[in-house]
Design an enzyme around this catalytic site. Structure first.
Site, short mmCIF file in Angstrom:
data_model
loop_
_atom_site.label_atom_id
_atom_site.label_comp_id
_atom_site.label_asym_id
_atom_site.label_seq_id
_atom_site.Cartn_x
_atom_site.Cartn_y
_atom_site.Cartn_z
N GLY A 64 -1.17 8.40 -2.31
CA GLY A 64 -1.68 7.06 -2.60
C GLY A 64 -0.60 6.02 -2.57
O GLY A 64 0.42 6.16 -1.89
N ASP A 66 2.56 3.60 -3.38
CA ASP A 66 3.91 3.84 -3.87
C ASP A 66 4.14 2.97 -5.09
O ASP A 66 4.61 1.83 -4.99
CB ASP A 66 4.92 3.50 -2.77
CG ASP A 66 6.35 3.89 -3.13
OD1 ASP A 66 6.62 4.07 -4.32
OD2 ASP A 66 7.18 3.97 -2.21
N LEU A 67 3.83 3.49 -6.27
CA LEU A 67 3.88 2.70 -7.50
C LEU A 67 5.29 2.22 -7.82
O LEU A 67 5.47 1.13 -8.38
CB LEU A 67 3.31 3.51 -8.66
CG LEU A 67 1.84 3.91 -8.55
CD1 LEU A 67 1.40 4.67 -9.80
CD2 LEU A 67 0.96 2.69 -8.34
N HIS A 89 -6.13 -2.55 4.84
CA HIS A 89 -7.55 -2.75 5.09
C HIS A 89 -7.83 -3.11 6.54
O HIS A 89 -8.84 -2.69 7.11
CB HIS A 89 -8.10 -3.81 4.14
CG HIS A 89 -8.12 -3.36 2.72
ND1 HIS A 89 -8.47 -4.20 1.68
CD2 HIS A 89 -7.85 -2.15 2.17
CE1 HIS A 89 -8.40 -3.52 0.54
NE2 HIS A 89 -8.03 -2.29 0.81
N ASP A 144 -8.87 0.81 -3.66
CA ASP A 144 -8.64 0.02 -2.46
C ASP A 144 -8.80 0.94 -1.27
O ASP A 144 -9.28 2.06 -1.40
CB ASP A 144 -7.26 -0.65 -2.48
CG ASP A 144 -6.11 0.38 -2.42
OD1 ASP A 144 -6.37 1.58 -2.65
OD2 ASP A 144 -4.97 -0.03 -2.17
#
Length: 262
Positions: A64, A66-67, A89, A144
Site C-alpha cells: 500500500g 508509503d507511510l 487514480h 483510495d
C-alpha cells in the site's frame, strides 16, 4: 521502459508492469504513482501491447501507501496525498478504460492501495501465499486507488464494510471465495499460469474485450431496457467490424480466428 520503481516489458503482445520497490514491499510513493501513470499511458496506447499484467517484485504485490514518505511531508501531507492519488487514480483509470484485458498477478501481500489496485484488475490470479487486507481504517484513513468503487461491486456492501471496519485479512482462498480472486495457484506456478492466460487473450479480439468491459461496468448504472439497448447497438456494430467479420468467417469455415492479422 525501465525506470527505478516501475518496469514495463513486452513479451508476445503482453505488457508486464512490475511494481519494483521490493525493499519496502512495493510501497507506493509519489514517484511510483507518477511512473505507474506513465506505464498505463504506454500500455493503453501501444498497439503491440494487447494484454496488460501487473505484479510486484520480490515476495509482495504491494503493502500500500508509503507511510514513511507521506509522514515526512509534515503539514503538507494533505497536499502531497492529493498529488499521489492524482497520478495513481489516473493510472487506474487508463488501465480500467483501455480496450485490453488487465490482469493482476498477486504474488504476496496486497494491502491498502495494493488491494485496491488488485480489485481494479479485470482478472486476478493469486499465489497461495497471498494475503488481502484493506488496512486503511486501522490507521484512521479512508480507501483510495478505486477501492471504494470496485470492492463493494466485487463482494457486496456488507462484506466490503466488514473488510474496512475490522481490517480483516483474507487468505488467497478466502479472497477467491469472496470473488476478489479468479484463481489461486501454487506460488511457483503463478507466473506460468498468468502468462498462459495473458498470451491466450492477446490472440483474441482486443476491441471486443474493451466493449465488453464497458458494457459490464456501465450495466450497474442502467435499467434492464437501457442496458439491452446498448447491447443491441454494440452487437450490431461489432458484427460489421474487422474482428467481427473475421470471427464469423472463421466459425463458418471451421477454423481458428486470426485476430492478429493486419
Amino acid at each position: 521502459m525501465e525506470n527505478k520503481v516501475i518496469s514495463l516489458s513486452v513479451e508476445n503482445h503482453v505488457g508486464i508492469v512490475t511494481l519494483n520497490r521490493p525493499e519496502v514491499g512495493n510501497a507506493l510513493d509519489l514517484q511510483m504513482a507518477k511512473e505507474l501513470m506513465d506505464a498505463a499511458i504506454v500500455c493503453s496506447e501501444r498497439d503491440a501491447i494487447r494484454v496488460v499484467v501487473i505484479t510486484g517484485a520480490g515476495n509482495k504485490f504491494s503493502v500500500g501507501g508509503d507511510l514513511k514518505s507521506f509522514a515526512k511531508e509534515g503539514d503538507e501531507i494533505s497536499s502531497h496525498l492529493k498529488s499521489v492519488t492524482a497520478y495513481l487514480h489516473q493510472a487506474i483509470s487508463f488501465f480500467a478504460r483501455m480496450n485490453k484485458p488487465f490482469i493482476g498477478a498477486v504474488n504476496g501481500v496486497a494491502a491498502g492501495a495494493g488491494m485496491s489496485l488488485a480489485c481494479a484488475c479485470d482478472l486476478v490470479y493469486a499465489s497461495e501465499k497471498s494475503k488481502f487486507v484493506m488496512a486503511y481504517n486501522r490507521i484512521g484513513l479512508t480507501p483510495d486507488g478505486s477501492g471504494s468503487y470496485f470492492l463493494p461491486r466485487l463482494v457486496g456492501m456488507r462484506r466490503a464494510l466488514e473488510l474496512m471496519y475490522t481490517n480483516r485479512q483474507l487468505t488467497a482462498e478466502e479472497a477467491c471465495d469472496w470473488g476478489i480472486v479468479n484463481q489461486v495457484v501454487p506460488d511457483n506456478q503463478l507466473w506460468e499460469v498468468v502468462l498462459g492466460v495473458a498470451e491466450s487473450l492477446a490472440k483474441g479480439p482486443m476491441n471486443a474485450y474493451g466493449e465488453t468491459k464497458k458494457l459490464f461496468y456501465h450495466s450497474l448504472q442502467e435499467t434492464l431496457e437501457s442496458q439491452m439497448s446498448k447491447e443491441s447497438l454494440l452487437l450490431a456494430s461489432r458484427a460489421s467490424s474487422e474482428e467481427g467479420k473475421e470471427g464469423i468467417a472463421a466459425f463458418l469455415e471451421k477454423r481458428k480466428a486470426d485476430f492478429l492479422k493486419g
